[in-house]
Design an enzyme around this catalytic site. Structure first.
Site, PDB file in Angstrom:
ATOM      1  N   LYS A   1     -18.324  16.648  -6.335  1.00  0.00           N
ATOM      2  CA  LYS A   1     -19.541  17.572  -6.153  1.00  0.00           C
ATOM      3  C   LYS A   1     -18.165  18.777  -6.749  1.00  0.00           C
ATOM      4  CE  LYS A   1     -21.974  15.688  -2.392  1.00  0.00           C
ATOM      5  NZ  LYS A   1     -23.140  15.636  -2.649  1.00  0.00           N
TER       6      LYS A   1
ATOM      7  N   ARG B   1     -26.890   5.308   0.432  1.00  0.00           N
ATOM      8  CA  ARG B   1     -27.899   4.533   0.534  1.00  0.00           C
ATOM      9  C   ARG B   1     -27.226   3.449   0.449  1.00  0.00           C
ATOM     10  NH1 ARG B   1     -30.680   7.503  -4.763  1.00  0.00           N
ATOM     11  NH2 ARG B   1     -29.640   9.129  -4.075  1.00  0.00           N
TER      12      ARG B   1
END
Length: 461
Positions: free
Chosen positions: A240, A314
């Site tokens: 990120k 997820r």
């Protein structure tokens, strides 16, 4: 500081709540003796306005502005704005607050007393305490406030002090408090216990990845709560940028929310077999990090192509959901700070949720309105299933194209939630970006009060 009501009203100042349109009538009637004082102070009964009324030996009471309907529609807890404006002390509601909102406003008042002080030295903030209004279930409101405080504290704690081990310790403390059992699978044992996705995401970090498994109750329907516990998310090898990484201590917000909900359920002693599953990891960068292009095999046997290591939530949830469904729970809930797409769709205030259970969906919307815990239903849109099927593996963790990111993430999880009686997934933000009445900037619970009110009907309680 515990978020509790004042113990009694003997020394509490009477508090009159005034809507803007009711101010004139009050000044002509019961408030006539204070007209000059109120007018001189410029009190107009707007939201956030408060005023002490003089008496012979000190304050005789206080006024709290409640604004007009349009202004109240913009605030979740309008009375909490006045609570923050009043001087420290104890108050009891004398008149003016509609009975149908008393419980919700009392909760907002308790919320306004929250402060995260772990890293701040100095005296405690003077309290503005409220005597529980008549007709309000004070114990229930205090339980909800305590759940919120737990969630906020966990999310607000920086990752240096809230890594996987510290999150495990917080879960263990909660389990011990309610005589619940807890088992934790750590490190390489995740592989032998067939939890490979949790291991893959967390194996690069200094602290071992783990699955926290709490159980409480041995009779009644099965209720399983699964919370994403990514204690810090660098994005992995798909790193990120700094701006996006700054708030990633809150990426365990799903875990914090399910622990707050579990605390309430255990305090209220629901007749259920409660299970809480938290995959606790840090998505870090090292030579051991999982890579873009890797194909991982999940607990369920489905293979997943990793097209972005920053779509790790997820993955860890998938193994936990598959484990949960092996018992066939009557209700299964997952909560996660999962996608930026959800924030782009509904912003930080609304908690999007997904479910195919119409009764649960209706109950969630009803309870959300009742408890000022706004949620918004989103669809498991079947035509988008093709977007999560890359061809080289069964599933894609990060479909290309950028469309419907929250929906495709929910569809991914849905593949692992088969076998539950009712399933709901919450894609939450778990953060209040700007301070508001009863909602200080920082960690936040989302969907917890709505779930607490909706789940009993789903479970047949």
């Amino acid at each position: 500081m515990p978020l509790r009501f004042a113990p009694g009203d003997a020394d509490a100042l009477p508090l009159t709540v005034l809507e803007k349109e009711a101010l004139g009538a009050w000044l002509d009637g019961p408030g006539a003796a204070h007209r000059a004082w109120v007018e001189a102070a410029g009190f107009r009964a707007g939201i956030g306005e408060a005023l002490l009324l003089p008496g012979d030996d000190g304050p005789a009471g206080a006024l709290a502005g409640y604004g007009d309907r349009q202004a109240r529609a913009r605030e979740r807890f309008p009375l909490a704005a006045a609570a923050q404006a009043l001087p420290p002390g104890d108050y009891r509601l004398a008149e003016g607050l509609p009975a149908e909102v008393a419980e919700r406003e009392a909760l907002g008042w308790l919320f306004s007393g929250y402060a995260f002080t772990r890293y701040r030295k100095g005296p405690e903030r003077p309290a503005r305490r409220l005597v529980a209004p008549g007709g309000v279930d004070a114990a229930r409101v205090e339980r909800l406030a305590a759940a919120e405080a737990l969630t906020r504290d966990l999310v607000n704690t920086p990752a240096a002090d809230m890594g996987p081990a510290a999150l495990e310790a917080a879960a263990a403390a909660l389990a011990q408090r309610f005589a619940a059992s807890i088992e934790v699978t750590r490190g390489e044992a995740l592989l032998s216990e067939n939890l490979p996705l949790i291991h893959a995401v967390g194996r690069a970090a200094a602290e071992a990845p783990r699955l926290i498994d709490i159980r409480h109750g041995d009779v009644g329907p099965r209720l399983t709560l699964v919370g994403k516990g990514v204690c810090f998310d660098t994005g992995g090898l798909d790193l990120k940028p700094a701006q996006a990484m700054g708030l990633m201590k809150k990426d365990m917000g799903g875990a914090a929310n399910v622990l707050g909900l579990a605390q309430t359920i255990m305090e209220e002693d629901w007749p259920v077999r409660l299970r809480v599953l938290i995959p606790a990891v840090e998505n870090a960068v090292s030579a051991a990090a999982f890579r873009p292009g890797d194909i991982l095999t999940s607990r369920k046997g489905l293979t997943v192509e990793v097209n972005n290591t920053d779509a790790e939530g997820r993955l860890v949830l998938a193994d936990a959901l598959a484990l949960a469904c092996e018992e066939g729970p009557e209700a299964l809930v997952s909560m996660a700070t999962l996608t930026g797409a959800a924030r782009a769709a509904v912003g930080p205030d609304l908690a999007p949720f997904y479910t195919d259970d119409e009764g649960l969906a209706a109950a969630l919307s009803e309870q959300a309105a009742l408890w000022a815990d706004p949620v918004w239903r989103m669809p498991f849109h079947a035509p988008y299933e093709a977007m999560i099927e890359p061809g080289i593996a069964d599933l894609d963790n990060a479909p290309a194209g950028g469309f419907a990111g929250s929906i495709t993430a929910a569809l991914f999880l849905h593949r692992f939630a088969e076998g539950a009686g009712a399933y709901a997934h919450f894609d939450i933000y778990a953060w209040q970006p700007q301070p508001a009445p009863g909602r200080p900037k920082g960690g936040a619970a989302q969907g917890v009060r709505a779930l607490r009110g909706a789940l009993p009907g789903t479970l047949g309680l």
